[in-house]
Design a protein around this motif. Sequence first.
Motif, short mmCIF file in Angstrom:
data_model
loop_
_atom_site.label_atom_id
_atom_site.label_comp_id
_atom_site.label_asym_id
_atom_site.label_seq_id
_atom_site.Cartn_x
_atom_site.Cartn_y
_atom_site.Cartn_z
N LEU A 81 0.83 -1.20 0.00
CA LEU A 81 0.00 0.00 0.00
C LEU A 81 0.86 1.26 0.00
O LEU A 81 0.64 2.19 -0.78
CB LEU A 81 -0.94 0.00 1.22
CG LEU A 81 -1.84 1.23 1.35
CD1 LEU A 81 -2.83 1.29 0.20
CD2 LEU A 81 -2.53 1.21 2.69
N LEU A 82 1.87 1.29 0.84
CA LEU A 82 2.77 2.44 0.88
C LEU A 82 3.55 2.59 -0.42
O LEU A 82 3.76 3.70 -0.90
CB LEU A 82 3.73 2.32 2.07
CG LEU A 82 3.10 2.53 3.46
CD1 LEU A 82 4.14 2.26 4.54
CD2 LEU A 82 2.54 3.92 3.58
N LEU A 83 3.98 1.48 -0.99
CA LEU A 83 4.68 1.52 -2.27
C LEU A 83 3.78 2.08 -3.36
O LEU A 83 4.20 2.90 -4.18
CB LEU A 83 5.18 0.11 -2.64
CG LEU A 83 6.02 0.02 -3.90
CD1 LEU A 83 7.30 0.82 -3.74
CD2 LEU A 83 6.33 -1.43 -4.22
N GLY A 84 2.52 1.66 -3.36
CA GLY A 84 1.55 2.19 -4.33
C GLY A 84 1.31 3.68 -4.14
O GLY A 84 1.22 4.44 -5.12
N LEU A 85 1.22 4.12 -2.90
CA LEU A 85 1.04 5.55 -2.63
C LEU A 85 2.25 6.37 -3.06
O LEU A 85 2.11 7.47 -3.60
CB LEU A 85 0.75 5.76 -1.14
CG LEU A 85 -0.61 5.27 -0.64
CD1 LEU A 85 -0.71 5.41 0.87
CD2 LEU A 85 -1.73 6.01 -1.34
N VAL A 86 3.44 5.85 -2.83
CA VAL A 86 4.65 6.54 -3.26
C VAL A 86 4.70 6.62 -4.79
O VAL A 86 5.04 7.66 -5.36
CB VAL A 86 5.91 5.85 -2.69
CG1 VAL A 86 7.17 6.37 -3.36
CG2 VAL A 86 5.99 6.05 -1.19
N ALA A 87 4.35 5.53 -5.46
CA ALA A 87 4.36 5.53 -6.92
C ALA A 87 3.33 6.51 -7.47
O ALA A 87 3.61 7.27 -8.42
CB ALA A 87 4.09 4.12 -7.44
N SER A 88 2.13 6.52 -6.89
CA SER A 88 1.11 7.46 -7.38
C SER A 88 1.52 8.90 -7.09
O SER A 88 1.25 9.81 -7.88
CB SER A 88 -0.25 7.14 -6.76
OG SER A 88 -0.21 7.32 -5.37
N SER A 89 2.19 9.14 -5.99
CA SER A 89 2.69 10.47 -5.68
C SER A 89 3.75 10.90 -6.70
O SER A 89 3.76 12.05 -7.15
CB SER A 89 3.28 10.49 -4.28
OG SER A 89 3.85 11.74 -3.99
N ALA A 90 4.61 9.97 -7.08
CA ALA A 90 5.64 10.27 -8.08
C ALA A 90 5.00 10.61 -9.43
O ALA A 90 5.42 11.55 -10.11
CB ALA A 90 6.60 9.10 -8.22
N VAL A 91 3.98 9.86 -9.81
CA VAL A 91 3.28 10.13 -11.07
C VAL A 91 2.61 11.50 -11.01
O VAL A 91 2.63 12.27 -11.99
CB VAL A 91 2.26 9.02 -11.39
CG1 VAL A 91 1.35 9.41 -12.53
CG2 VAL A 91 2.98 7.72 -11.69
N ALA A 92 2.02 11.84 -9.86
CA ALA A 92 1.38 13.14 -9.70
C ALA A 92 2.40 14.28 -9.83
O ALA A 92 2.11 15.31 -10.43
CB ALA A 92 0.67 13.21 -8.35
N VAL A 93 3.60 14.08 -9.28
CA VAL A 93 4.65 15.10 -9.41
C VAL A 93 5.05 15.27 -10.87
O VAL A 93 5.21 16.40 -11.36
CB VAL A 93 5.86 14.73 -8.54
CG1 VAL A 93 7.08 15.60 -8.87
CG2 VAL A 93 5.52 14.85 -7.07
N VAL A 94 5.20 14.17 -11.59
CA VAL A 94 5.59 14.24 -13.00
C VAL A 94 4.51 14.96 -13.81
O VAL A 94 4.82 15.82 -14.64
CB VAL A 94 5.85 12.82 -13.56
CG1 VAL A 94 5.98 12.84 -15.06
CG2 VAL A 94 7.10 12.23 -12.92
N LEU A 95 3.24 14.63 -13.57
CA LEU A 95 2.15 15.29 -14.28
C LEU A 95 2.09 16.78 -13.95
O LEU A 95 1.86 17.62 -14.83
CB LEU A 95 0.82 14.62 -13.95
CG LEU A 95 0.56 13.29 -14.63
CD1 LEU A 95 -0.74 12.66 -14.11
CD2 LEU A 95 0.48 13.45 -16.13
N SER A 96 2.32 17.10 -12.70
CA SER A 96 2.31 18.50 -12.29
C SER A 96 3.42 19.28 -12.99
O SER A 96 3.20 20.39 -13.48
CB SER A 96 2.48 18.59 -10.78
OG SER A 96 2.58 19.92 -10.37
N ARG A 97 4.59 18.71 -13.07
CA ARG A 97 5.71 19.38 -13.77
C ARG A 97 5.42 19.52 -15.25
O ARG A 97 5.76 20.53 -15.86
CB ARG A 97 7.02 18.60 -13.55
CG ARG A 97 7.41 18.48 -12.11
CD ARG A 97 8.66 18.99 -11.68
NE ARG A 97 9.65 19.34 -12.65
CZ ARG A 97 10.68 20.08 -12.33
NH1 ARG A 97 10.81 20.51 -11.11
NH2 ARG A 97 11.57 20.39 -13.23
#
Length: 87
Positions: free
Chosen positions: A8-24
């Motif tokens: 679950l934590l790994l999935g949250l970290v991955a989704s957070s990373a994707v959100a950062v990439v999309l935001s940039r």
Amino acid sequence: MRAFLLLLLLGLVASSAVAVVLSRHHHRAGFIELSRLEKERDELNIEFGRLQIEQATWSEPNRIEQVAVTKLGMKFPEGAEVVVVQP
């Protein structure tokens, strides 16, 4: 249970990373659009300045008088041609 929490934590970290990439990506796209619009604004300001100079040139009194004489056949009235109208 511990493995589930880790996944679950790994999935949250991955989704957070994707959100950062999309935001940039959205930030870069917005910056590119801003740069394009600023360039267009500058070009329009230059064109506006040219048009103001052209308008000032065409509306000079000497130019208007020259056009009135040559194209319209106008002239200043002679003394006998002046009629004063009184109320």
